[in-house]
Design a protein around this motif. Structure first.
Motif, short mmCIF file in Angstrom:
data_model
loop_
_atom_site.label_atom_id
_atom_site.label_comp_id
_atom_site.label_asym_id
_atom_site.label_seq_id
_atom_site.Cartn_x
_atom_site.Cartn_y
_atom_site.Cartn_z
N ILE A 168 0.87 -1.18 0.00
CA ILE A 168 0.00 0.00 0.00
C ILE A 168 0.91 1.23 0.00
CG2 ILE A 168 -1.82 1.24 1.21
CD1 ILE A 168 -2.67 -1.40 2.47
N TYR A 169 0.98 1.90 -1.16
CA TYR A 169 1.91 3.01 -1.31
C TYR A 169 1.33 4.30 -0.77
CZ TYR A 169 5.22 0.30 -3.96
OH TYR A 169 6.16 -0.63 -4.32
N ARG A 170 2.24 5.15 -0.27
CA ARG A 170 1.89 6.46 0.24
C ARG A 170 2.66 7.52 -0.54
NH1 ARG A 170 3.80 6.12 6.16
NH2 ARG A 170 5.49 4.97 5.18
N ARG A 171 2.29 8.77 -0.34
CA ARG A 171 3.00 9.83 -1.05
C ARG A 171 4.45 9.91 -0.60
NH1 ARG A 171 -1.16 15.02 -1.32
NH2 ARG A 171 -2.77 13.99 -2.59
N ASN A 172 4.67 9.73 0.69
CA ASN A 172 6.03 9.81 1.23
C ASN A 172 6.32 8.55 2.05
OD1 ASN A 172 6.53 12.58 0.34
ND2 ASN A 172 5.03 13.15 1.90
N GLY A 173 7.57 8.13 2.04
CA GLY A 173 7.96 7.01 2.87
C GLY A 173 7.74 5.66 2.20
N ALA A 174 8.17 4.64 2.92
CA ALA A 174 8.07 3.27 2.41
C ALA A 174 6.62 2.80 2.44
CB ALA A 174 8.93 2.34 3.26
N PRO A 175 6.26 1.87 1.56
CA PRO A 175 4.87 1.37 1.56
C PRO A 175 4.61 0.48 2.77
CG PRO A 175 6.20 0.10 0.03
CD PRO A 175 7.07 1.22 0.51
N TYR A 176 3.34 0.35 3.13
CA TYR A 176 2.91 -0.64 4.11
C TYR A 176 2.72 -1.97 3.39
CZ TYR A 176 1.99 3.00 7.58
OH TYR A 176 2.12 4.03 8.47
N LEU A 177 2.97 -3.06 4.10
CA LEU A 177 2.82 -4.39 3.54
C LEU A 177 1.73 -5.15 4.28
CD1 LEU A 177 6.58 -5.44 3.22
CD2 LEU A 177 5.18 -4.22 1.56
N VAL A 178 0.93 -5.91 3.54
CA VAL A 178 -0.06 -6.80 4.13
C VAL A 178 0.21 -8.20 3.59
CG1 VAL A 178 -2.50 -7.35 4.43
CG2 VAL A 178 -1.78 -4.95 4.21
N MET A 218 4.41 -3.66 8.46
CA MET A 218 3.79 -4.87 7.90
C MET A 218 2.66 -5.38 8.79
SD MET A 218 5.51 -8.50 6.76
CE MET A 218 5.42 -9.26 8.38
N PHE A 219 1.56 -5.79 8.15
CA PHE A 219 0.43 -6.44 8.81
C PHE A 219 0.40 -7.90 8.35
CE2 PHE A 219 -0.58 -2.01 8.17
CZ PHE A 219 -1.21 -1.61 9.34
N ARG A 230 -7.80 -2.10 18.00
CA ARG A 230 -6.79 -1.91 19.04
C ARG A 230 -5.78 -3.04 19.11
NH1 ARG A 230 -10.33 -0.85 24.18
NH2 ARG A 230 -11.90 -1.90 22.90
N GLY A 231 -6.16 -4.22 18.68
CA GLY A 231 -5.24 -5.35 18.78
C GLY A 231 -4.42 -5.58 17.54
N ILE A 232 -4.55 -4.72 16.53
CA ILE A 232 -3.84 -4.91 15.28
C ILE A 232 -2.36 -4.56 15.46
CG2 ILE A 232 -3.65 -4.18 12.87
CD1 ILE A 232 -6.15 -5.78 13.49
N GLU A 233 -1.49 -5.46 15.04
CA GLU A 233 -0.05 -5.23 15.14
C GLU A 233 0.50 -4.81 13.79
OE1 GLU A 233 1.90 -8.63 16.66
OE2 GLU A 233 0.99 -8.51 18.65
N CYS A 234 1.32 -3.77 13.82
CA CYS A 234 2.00 -3.31 12.61
C CYS A 234 3.49 -3.22 12.93
CB CYS A 234 1.45 -1.94 12.18
SG CYS A 234 2.24 -1.27 10.69
N LYS A 235 4.24 -4.24 12.52
CA LYS A 235 5.67 -4.29 12.78
C LYS A 235 6.44 -4.05 11.50
CE LYS A 235 5.46 -7.44 16.75
NZ LYS A 235 5.93 -8.73 17.31
#
Length: 315
Positions: A131-141, A205-206, A197-202
């Protein structure tokens, strides 16, 4: 990526050009087609629609306009004014996003990198969504490959709430939909009451593979220990507890959402409509009158709600 620009004759014909406030410009490459709906008088007011190449011929037969605000482009066919999403997909599809500040509707069967969502196969059973953003590295799922068709229906983004909790969300019929709830419900599970609330993003990455997702975020998880006994795990904001009960009660019990919470000074396993689980299991099964049931646990620390145990503990 090289595009070929095509402008229909209706916008270059001197006798017809004054009819249109918007001009439709098609940019075609080997993979898909961009339709640019441009305000003739204000060239900055531009909207983008992405379509499959197979849809180009039928889409280009019509003039598309009406792009004020967030309204999808539409046309006139007989007495109807369908949006381009309704016309292409024969539905009420209104997926909208932003690319470099411009409005985008993606009507392709699968979304590509321009929408901010990129899908990659990792191995035989697992895929990755970037999941790409305008700035920074993308998030991964990370997710199970068999869930690809479910997930790729939407354009996903990552949001952060006031508690600095990250979640993967999209819009479905103008309502926010979180990916973990969507996957749980799609596989017959009931999401827990922890929200996001219990979602972890390390490391951005999800992990939404079912083996992880069910264990951490399903409200009720059932496991058959043997032919006679079922284990129920309840995920709660107050902790995780386990119950065993008779397998012949599975159909009745599994159709209801059970929660673990405080009732007065006592912690209970209950449903707001059906009451206590231990009473629900034996209700109608005995004519004995009782005030309460003494709860027992087995050697593994699980509440023992097998009917024989419950009947022996009536008071």
């Amino acid at each position: 990526m090289s595009f070929k620009t095509i402008i229909p004759d209706r916008y270059t014909d001197e006798t017809r050009i004054d009819r249109y406030k918007y001009i439709n410009v098609y940019k075609v490459n080997q993979h898909y087609v961009k339709l640019l709906v441009v305000d003739k008088y204000d060239k900055k007011n531009e909207h983008t629609i992405l379509i499959e190449k197979d849809d180009y011929e039928k889409v280009s037969e019509h003039h598309w306009g009406g792009t004020k605000g967030q309204r999808p482009p539409c046309t006139r066919i007989g007495k109807k004014s369908p949006t381009i999403g309704q016309y292409v997909g024969n539905s009420n599809l209104r997926i909208c996003g932003k690319v470099k500040g411009k409005t985008l509707w993606d009507l392709r069967k699968n979304q590509y990198s321009e929408t901010g969502n990129v899908y990659t196969s990792i191995c035989k059973d697992t895929m990755k969504l970037e999941i790409y953003r305008r700035n920074g590295a993308p998030y991964l799922v990370i997710f199970d490959k068999e869930d690809y068709l479910l997930i790729s229906k939407f354009i996903w983004r990552v949001e952060k709430d006031s508690n600095n909790t990250y979640s993967v969300v999209t819009l479905d019929n103008n309502k926010q939909l979180s990916m973990h709830c969507y996957l749980l419900k799609s596989h017959g599970q009931k999401p827990g009451n922890k929200g996001c609330r219990g979602i972890e993003c390390k490391d951005n990455m999800f992990d939404f593979r079912k083996g992880i997702l069910f264990k951490k975020h399903a409200l009720n998880i059932y496991s058959f220990i043997d032919d006679d006994t079922v284990e129920l795990t309840i995920n709660s904001v107050h902790g995780i507890i386990k119950i065993i009960f008779d397998s012949k009660e599975y159909e009745n019990v599994s159709g209801i959402s059970w929660i673990y919470k405080r009732h007065g000074s006592i912690w209970t396993i209950s449903n707001y409509k059906h009451g206590y689980l231990k009473r629900f299991i034996i209700l109608g099964k005995t004519e004995k009158k009782f005030r309460y049931i003494i709860e027992k646990k087995d050697e593994s620390g699980r509440f023992d709600f097998r009917k024989k145990t419950l009947l022996d503990c009536l008071k």
